[in-house]
Structures are given as C-alpha cells and as structure tokens.
Write a protein that holds these residues in place. Sequence first.
Motif, short mmCIF file in Angstrom:
data_model
loop_
_atom_site.label_atom_id
_atom_site.label_comp_id
_atom_site.label_asym_id
_atom_site.label_seq_id
_atom_site.Cartn_x
_atom_site.Cartn_y
_atom_site.Cartn_z
N ASN A 135 -0.14 -6.66 -1.95
CA ASN A 135 -0.62 -5.38 -2.48
C ASN A 135 0.55 -4.50 -2.90
OD1 ASN A 135 -2.57 -2.58 -1.17
ND2 ASN A 135 -2.35 -3.29 -3.25
N LEU A 136 1.62 -4.47 -2.09
CA LEU A 136 2.79 -3.66 -2.41
C LEU A 136 3.51 -4.18 -3.65
CD1 LEU A 136 4.24 -3.13 1.20
CD2 LEU A 136 2.78 -1.59 -0.12
N ALA A 137 3.52 -5.49 -3.83
CA ALA A 137 4.11 -6.06 -5.04
C ALA A 137 3.32 -5.64 -6.29
CB ALA A 137 4.15 -7.59 -4.94
N GLU A 138 2.00 -5.59 -6.17
CA GLU A 138 1.16 -5.12 -7.27
C GLU A 138 1.45 -3.65 -7.60
OE1 GLU A 138 -2.78 -5.81 -5.90
OE2 GLU A 138 -2.66 -7.99 -6.08
N ILE A 139 1.68 -2.86 -6.56
CA ILE A 139 1.99 -1.44 -6.76
C ILE A 139 3.30 -1.29 -7.53
CG2 ILE A 139 2.69 0.68 -5.56
CD1 ILE A 139 0.67 -0.14 -3.34
N GLU A 142 2.67 -2.27 -11.20
CA GLU A 142 1.87 -1.33 -11.99
C GLU A 142 2.49 0.06 -12.04
OE1 GLU A 142 -2.78 0.05 -12.61
OE2 GLU A 142 -2.26 -1.36 -11.01
N GLY A 143 3.33 0.38 -11.07
CA GLY A 143 3.94 1.70 -11.03
C GLY A 143 3.03 2.77 -10.47
N CYS A 144 1.94 2.37 -9.83
CA CYS A 144 1.06 3.33 -9.16
C CYS A 144 0.16 2.57 -8.19
CB CYS A 144 0.22 4.12 -10.15
SG CYS A 144 -1.03 3.17 -11.04
N ALA A 145 -0.54 3.31 -7.34
CA ALA A 145 -1.42 2.71 -6.35
C ALA A 145 -2.77 3.40 -6.37
CB ALA A 145 -0.81 2.82 -4.95
N TYR A 146 -3.80 2.63 -6.01
CA TYR A 146 -5.17 3.15 -5.97
C TYR A 146 -5.83 2.62 -4.70
CZ TYR A 146 -10.19 3.21 -7.17
OH TYR A 146 -11.57 3.37 -7.16
N SER A 147 -6.37 3.51 -3.89
CA SER A 147 -7.03 3.08 -2.66
C SER A 147 -8.34 3.82 -2.48
CB SER A 147 -6.12 3.31 -1.45
OG SER A 147 -5.89 4.70 -1.26
N VAL A 148 -9.29 3.15 -1.83
CA VAL A 148 -10.59 3.74 -1.51
C VAL A 148 -10.92 3.43 -0.06
CG1 VAL A 148 -13.04 3.80 -2.03
CG2 VAL A 148 -11.40 3.49 -3.89
N SER A 149 -11.18 4.45 0.73
CA SER A 149 -11.66 4.32 2.11
C SER A 149 -10.71 3.57 3.03
CB SER A 149 -13.03 3.61 2.13
OG SER A 149 -14.01 4.40 1.49
N GLU A 150 -9.43 3.54 2.72
CA GLU A 150 -8.49 2.81 3.58
C GLU A 150 -8.17 3.57 4.86
OE1 GLU A 150 -5.00 1.30 1.74
OE2 GLU A 150 -6.09 0.12 0.27
N VAL A 159 -2.03 7.30 -6.85
CA VAL A 159 -0.71 7.80 -6.48
C VAL A 159 0.39 7.14 -7.30
CG1 VAL A 159 0.87 8.13 -4.53
CG2 VAL A 159 -1.60 8.06 -4.13
N ALA A 160 1.44 7.90 -7.61
CA ALA A 160 2.60 7.38 -8.32
C ALA A 160 3.88 7.82 -7.61
CB ALA A 160 2.60 7.87 -9.77
N LEU A 193 -2.56 10.09 -15.80
CA LEU A 193 -2.20 11.48 -15.50
C LEU A 193 -1.18 11.56 -14.36
CD1 LEU A 193 -5.66 13.32 -15.65
CD2 LEU A 193 -3.75 13.60 -17.24
N VAL A 194 -1.41 10.82 -13.29
CA VAL A 194 -0.52 10.93 -12.13
C VAL A 194 0.83 10.29 -12.42
CG1 VAL A 194 -1.15 8.82 -10.84
CG2 VAL A 194 -0.52 10.90 -9.60
N LYS A 195 0.85 9.21 -13.20
CA LYS A 195 2.13 8.60 -13.56
C LYS A 195 2.94 9.52 -14.46
CE LYS A 195 1.88 4.10 -14.59
NZ LYS A 195 1.31 2.82 -15.11
N ASP A 196 2.28 10.15 -15.41
CA ASP A 196 2.98 11.09 -16.29
C ASP A 196 3.52 12.28 -15.50
OD1 ASP A 196 2.44 9.50 -18.47
OD2 ASP A 196 0.80 10.73 -19.24
#
Length: 211
Positions: A135-139, A142-150, A159-160, A193-196
């Motif tokens: 998962n961290l390698a994917e982040i 992609e240069g950002c992370a997305y999580s739900v209910s973790e 998050v970026a 938006l968050v990456k920018d």
Amino acid sequence: ILATLRKKNCVEKDGLSGRYHLGARVYRWGQMAASQLNLNQAALPIMEELRDACGEEVALYVLQGDARFCVAKVESKFSVAKTSVTGVALPLHCGAAGKVLLAYLPESLRKRLLEKPLEKYTPFTITDPELLERNLAEIRHEGCAYSVSEREVGAYSIVAPVRDALGQVVASLAISGPQFRLSEEKVEVYKKLVKDAARAISRNLGYRESA
C-alpha cells in the motif's frame, strides 16, 4: 532538578565555572518549534483555499517519534464533519495522513516501525506488514493516499505529502470528511486539489521540483 535536567541533556554544566546553561535537547526543541511555525505560516492560507474548494476539513500532520500529530487545521463548512484534534498522538499505519508520512520514511526506519505490533482500530485497518508495504509503495507511486474507515468507521481522508527545500517530506496535507458525502467523482477531484495544494505549500517552503 538540575541533575535530572542534565541527565536528559536539557542543561549542561560548565566545567570551569560550575554554571549551568541550556543543553542540546532544548536547542533541538527550539528548532522544532521554529520549523513548525514556518510550516504553519506557509500552509494556512493555502489550507483555507483548499477548504473553500472542497468544503471539508483540511488538516496538516507531522511526524514526531513513531506517531503523527495534527499541527494545524481549517474547519469544514458543513455542520456534519470530521473533526481533527491538534496535539494528540495518532498512529502512522492507519489513515491516509499517517501512511503518507510512513511511506516516505527511509526504508530501514519504516521497516523497524512495521516490526512492532500494529493495532487494529477498525475492520478496515491494515495490520499485515507485507500488505501495508504494498500500500505504501502505491502511495509513493501515485503521490497521494486515500483511505476509508481505517481509523474511524465512516470517515475518509485524501492526503498528499508536503516537502521542504531539501525535498524531504515534512508533513501530510489531508482533506477529511464523512464517507456519505464522498462520491467516486469527488475522490478524483479531491486528489488533484490536495496534490496541487501540497505542492503550493512545498514551494512556499523552498521546494523546487526538478524539470
């Protein structure tokens, strides 16, 4: 008291005069405080613009020890919202804000942190180190992370990373809110938006992307 402070490197004793003066640890604390102040000054105007664009809470997290702390936030425009608390230690392994900080750590430090037992906050928390590493390698890719209910059921974060003048990741910038208000279309919009916004804060800190 002075003996205890000396043992903790908060004060040092002059061998000739016998007088005490501030030690290396206090100096480092001062550097950390100044760095955080500069970070907040660089970030807050952009965080407000980001909040206005998405309506959700925008928060800034930094790494301290083996935890993350919210050091600044701009509240959501909605009455039903996710609310972050500043100054409270939160885990790195769950929630997008923590995982962004974890993802960009040196590999040796990251692996040491992942060797510890990882607490399962919800049924969606990743506690398997191998799955988390993927998962961290994917982040990083992609240069950002997305999580739900973790960490909190029903809450999401997008998050970026924020970088300093040397290119080091010094913070994570998060859009957070309740899952019921999020659509697939918004996920893609908020990622951009968050990456920018994170890039804009990084530029304020002196970071320049290579051509």
